[in-house]
Design a protein around this motif. Structure first.
Motif, PDB file in Angstrom:
ATOM      1  N   ILE A  24      38.999  41.320  31.945  1.00 16.13           N
ATOM      2  CA  ILE A  24      40.455  41.200  32.077  1.00 16.13           C
ATOM      3  C   ILE A  24      41.090  41.442  30.716  1.00 16.13           C
ATOM      4  N   LEU A  25      42.005  42.406  30.672  1.00 13.88           N
ATOM      5  CA  LEU A  25      42.638  42.800  29.418  1.00 13.88           C
ATOM      6  C   LEU A  25      44.134  42.505  29.474  1.00 13.88           C
ATOM      7  N   LEU A  26      44.671  42.059  28.350  1.00  8.72           N
ATOM      8  CA  LEU A  26      46.117  41.941  28.191  1.00  8.72           C
ATOM      9  C   LEU A  26      46.662  43.325  27.864  1.00  8.72           C
ATOM     10  N   ALA A 234      40.453  42.332  42.758  1.00  8.05           N
ATOM     11  CA  ALA A 234      39.373  42.669  43.687  1.00  8.05           C
ATOM     12  C   ALA A 234      39.566  44.072  44.262  1.00  8.05           C
ATOM     13  N   ALA A 235      40.802  44.403  44.608  1.00  8.35           N
ATOM     14  CA  ALA A 235      41.078  45.730  45.163  1.00  8.35           C
ATOM     15  C   ALA A 235      40.771  46.819  44.143  1.00  8.35           C
ATOM     16  N   ALA A 236      41.154  46.589  42.885  1.00 12.12           N
ATOM     17  CA  ALA A 236      40.884  47.580  41.838  1.00 12.12           C
ATOM     18  C   ALA A 236      39.381  47.775  41.648  1.00 12.12           C
ATOM     19  N   MET A 237      38.634  46.686  41.680  1.00 12.86           N
ATOM     20  CA  MET A 237      37.184  46.797  41.530  1.00 12.86           C
ATOM     21  C   MET A 237      36.570  47.548  42.701  1.00 12.86           C
ATOM     22  N   MET A 238      37.078  47.327  43.903  1.00  9.25           N
ATOM     23  CA  MET A 238      36.553  48.030  45.069  1.00  9.25           C
ATOM     24  C   MET A 238      36.844  49.527  45.007  1.00  9.25           C
ATOM     25  N   LEU A 239      37.876  49.899  44.257  1.00  6.22           N
ATOM     26  CA  LEU A 239      38.219  51.312  44.096  1.00  6.22           C
ATOM     27  C   LEU A 239      37.542  51.929  42.881  1.00  6.22           C
ATOM     28  N   GLY A 240      36.672  51.174  42.230  1.00 11.39           N
ATOM     29  CA  GLY A 240      35.859  51.735  41.153  1.00 11.39           C
ATOM     30  C   GLY A 240      36.202  51.314  39.750  1.00 11.39           C
ATOM     31  N   ALA A 241      37.218  50.471  39.565  1.00 11.50           N
ATOM     32  CA  ALA A 241      37.586  50.040  38.217  1.00 11.50           C
ATOM     33  C   ALA A 241      36.500  49.156  37.614  1.00 11.50           C
ATOM     34  N   SER A 242      36.258  49.339  36.339  1.00  5.21           N
ATOM     35  CA  SER A 242      35.321  48.478  35.614  1.00  5.21           C
ATOM     36  C   SER A 242      36.000  47.241  35.053  1.00  5.21           C
ATOM     37  N   ALA A 243      37.327  47.285  34.953  1.00  6.12           N
ATOM     38  CA  ALA A 243      38.107  46.163  34.432  1.00  6.12           C
ATOM     39  C   ALA A 243      39.552  46.359  34.841  1.00  6.12           C
ATOM     40  N   VAL A 244      40.367  45.342  34.619  1.00  6.37           N
ATOM     41  CA  VAL A 244      41.795  45.435  34.901  1.00  6.37           C
ATOM     42  C   VAL A 244      42.585  45.047  33.662  1.00  6.37           C
ATOM     43  N   GLN A 245      43.804  45.577  33.586  1.00 11.84           N
ATOM     44  CA  GLN A 245      44.710  45.262  32.484  1.00 11.84           C
ATOM     45  C   GLN A 245      46.034  44.784  33.058  1.00 11.84           C
ATOM     46  N   LEU A 246      46.500  43.618  32.607  1.00 12.67           N
ATOM     47  CA  LEU A 246      47.731  43.020  33.117  1.00 12.67           C
ATOM     48  C   LEU A 246      48.768  42.913  32.015  1.00 12.67           C
ATOM     49  N   GLY A 247      49.992  43.313  32.335  1.00  5.47           N
ATOM     50  CA  GLY A 247      51.112  43.127  31.432  1.00  5.47           C
ATOM     51  C   GLY A 247      52.074  42.102  31.990  1.00  5.47           C
ATOM     52  N   THR A 248      52.806  42.488  33.042  1.00  2.00           N
ATOM     53  CA  THR A 248      53.759  41.578  33.672  1.00  2.00           C
ATOM     54  C   THR A 248      53.077  40.284  34.111  1.00  2.00           C
ATOM     55  N   GLY A 249      51.830  40.367  34.530  1.00  2.00           N
ATOM     56  CA  GLY A 249      51.099  39.187  34.991  1.00  2.00           C
ATOM     57  C   GLY A 249      50.939  38.117  33.939  1.00  2.00           C
TER      58      GLY A 249
END
Length: 362
Positions: A24-26, A234-249
Motif C-alpha cells: 500500500i502506497l501513499l 482486492a479488485a485491483a489485485m484481481m486485475l493484476g496489480a502488484s500494489a495499490v496507491q491511495l491519495g484521496t483515501g
C-alpha cells in the motif's frame, strides 16, 4: 495454489522487493503530503510519499531528512515532467484576471505581492531528489531524461512511472521504468497524461486500464485512482496489480494537513460530485464540484490558461480560500471514491485495508 493466493503472493513479493510489509502506497500529492502522514504510512508497513513539484531543492532535502527522523521505512519522491513552454495570450489572461477578481474578494484575498516569484528549476529539483536517495523516484506527465534515469539506476533508486494509457506505459518501460503506476480517470488531483492536450480525451477508467497495462508490460503495475477501501484493493489485485496507491483515501487521516472544510466535504462527496477541470492550474485534474469550478466551466467563462500561468493567476484566490477555510475557492482535489475515505489514524487505514483485503481474497 488457488488464484487468490497467487495474487496475494504476487503483492507480497512486490512489497518485499520494495522493503515494505504491505503493498500500500501513499500517493505523492504536491502540497498535501506532510511528513507526519508519510511517516505514519511507512511505519505501518506501507510507502510514504512526497510530491516535490512546488518544493525548492533545500525543501526536498529537508523533507527527506525529517522523514528519516521519524521512520526507517521507504518513501518516494515525485515530480512532474515539464510541459513545453506554451505561447502566452495576454488578452485571455486579462479576461481571467477580471473573472477571478470577484472570487479573490469573496475569499478575502490580500493585496497582491509586488514582484515576481522565481520559477523552480526542474534539473535542480532532480539533483536534490537524487541526493536524498529515496527508495523510489516517481514521475507523472512524461518520462525522465535518459541521464536522470541512468543516475537513478546507478544509485539503486527505483523509477515508478505514472501512465494513463497503454501507450504511455509502453513508452515509460522503453525509457527504463521499473514499475508502472496505472492511473485511472477516477483519481483525484492532476491527470498524469504525457501530453496536456490528451488529458481530457484519454479518460480511461482503472478497471479497463489496469488489466490492459498488466498484459502489455513486463514490469510490476501499481493501481491508483478511485481506491479507498479494501474492496478496491482486492479488485485491483484481481486485475493484476502488484500494489495499490491511495491519495484521496488518506486525505481525511489524522496526520493529513488539508483544510477542515475540504476534509469534511470529502465525507459527503458522491462520485458524480467530482469533475475534471483545468480551472485551478491549467492542467486537467479531478476536483470536488465547488461553486468556483462550476462558474469556471460555464460557457461564458474565459478559457483557462496553460500550466503554469493558470496556477499563478488563481494563486491569490486559492491562498485566501485556504486561509479562511472556504471550500468554494479552494483547490479541493478529490477522487470519485472520496466518500469512502476514513477519518482515522493513517496506520489504522493501512492496517485495515490490508487485513480486510486478505479476508476478501480468502
Amino acid at each position: 495454489m488457488n488464484r487468490h493466493q497467487a495474487m496475494i503472493d504476487q503483492s507480497r513479493r512486490f512489497a518485499q522487493t520494495q522493503q515494505l510489509r504491505v503493498p500500500i502506497l501513499l500517493a505523492p500529492m504536491a502540497g498535501a503530503c506532510p511528513v507526519a502522514l508519510s511517516v505514519a504510512v511507512a511505519n505501518a508497513g506501507g510507502m510514504g510519499a512526497c510530491g516535490a513539484l512546488l518544493m525548492s531543492p533545500a525543501q526536498i532535502r529537508q523533507w527527506a531528512a525529517d522523514f528519516r527522523g521519524g521512520s526507517t521505512g521507504s518513501f518516494q519522491l515525485n515530480n512532474w515532467i515539464p510541459d513545453p513552454v506554451a505561447a502566452s495570450d495576454a488578452d485571455n489572461d486579462d479576461r481571467l484576471r477580471a473573472f477571478l477578481a470577484p472570487w479573490e474578494a469573496e475569499m478575502g484575498a490580500l493585496e497582491p505581492v509586488v514582484g515576481s516569484q522565481t520559477r523552480l528549476d526542474f534539473e535542480e529539483q532532480c539533483h536534490a531528489m537524487l541526493e536524498a536517495e529515496p527508495a523510489v523516484i516517481s514521475s507523472i506527465m512524461g518520462v525522465y531524461p535518459a541521464s536522470m534515469v541512468a543516475e537513478m539506476k546507478r544509485r539503486g533508486i527505483a523509477w515508478f512511472a505514472t501512465a494513463t494509457t497503454v501507450a504511455e506505459a509502453l513508452a515509460a518501460v522503453s525509457a527504463g521504468a521499473d514499475v508502472i503506476v496505472a492511473q485511472g480517470m477516477e483519481a483525484g488531483g492532476h491527470r498524469g497524461a504525457f501530453n496536456a492536450n490528451d488529458a481530457q480525451t484519454s479518460l480511461v477508467g482503472l478497471f479497463s486500464l489496469l488489466p490492459a497495462i498488466v498484459d502489455a508490460v513486463d514490469v510490476p503495475v501499481v493501481a491508483t485512482g478511485g481506491i479507498s477501501d479494501a474492496r478496491g484493493v482486492a479488485a485491483a489485485m484481481m486485475l493484476g496489480a502488484s500494489a495499490v496507491q491511495l491519495g484521496t483515501g488518506f486525505l481525511r487521516a489524522e496526520e493529513s494537513s488539508i483544510a477542515p472544510s475540504w476534509a469534511e466535504a470529502l465525507a459527503h462527496t458522491a462520485p458524480e460530485d467530482t469533475v475534471t477541470t483545468r480551472a485551478f492550474s491549467g492542467r486537467l485534474g479531478r476536483s470536488i464540484r465547488t461553486r468556483y469550478v462550476t462558474a469556471a466551466s460555464a460557457q461564458d467563462a474565459p478559457d483557462p490558461a496553460p500550466y503554469p500561468t493558470q496556477r499563478a493567476l488563481t494563486k491569490r484566490m486559492r491562498d485566501a480560500a485556504a486561509r479562511s477555510d472556504r471550500i468554494d475557492g479552494m483547490q479541493a482535489w478529490a477522487g470519485q471514491s472520496a466518500r469512502l475515505a476514513k477519518a482515522a489514524p493513517a496506520a489504522d487505514i493501512v492496517n485495515d485495508l490490508w487485513l480486510e483485503t486478505l479476508e476478501m481474497l480468502g
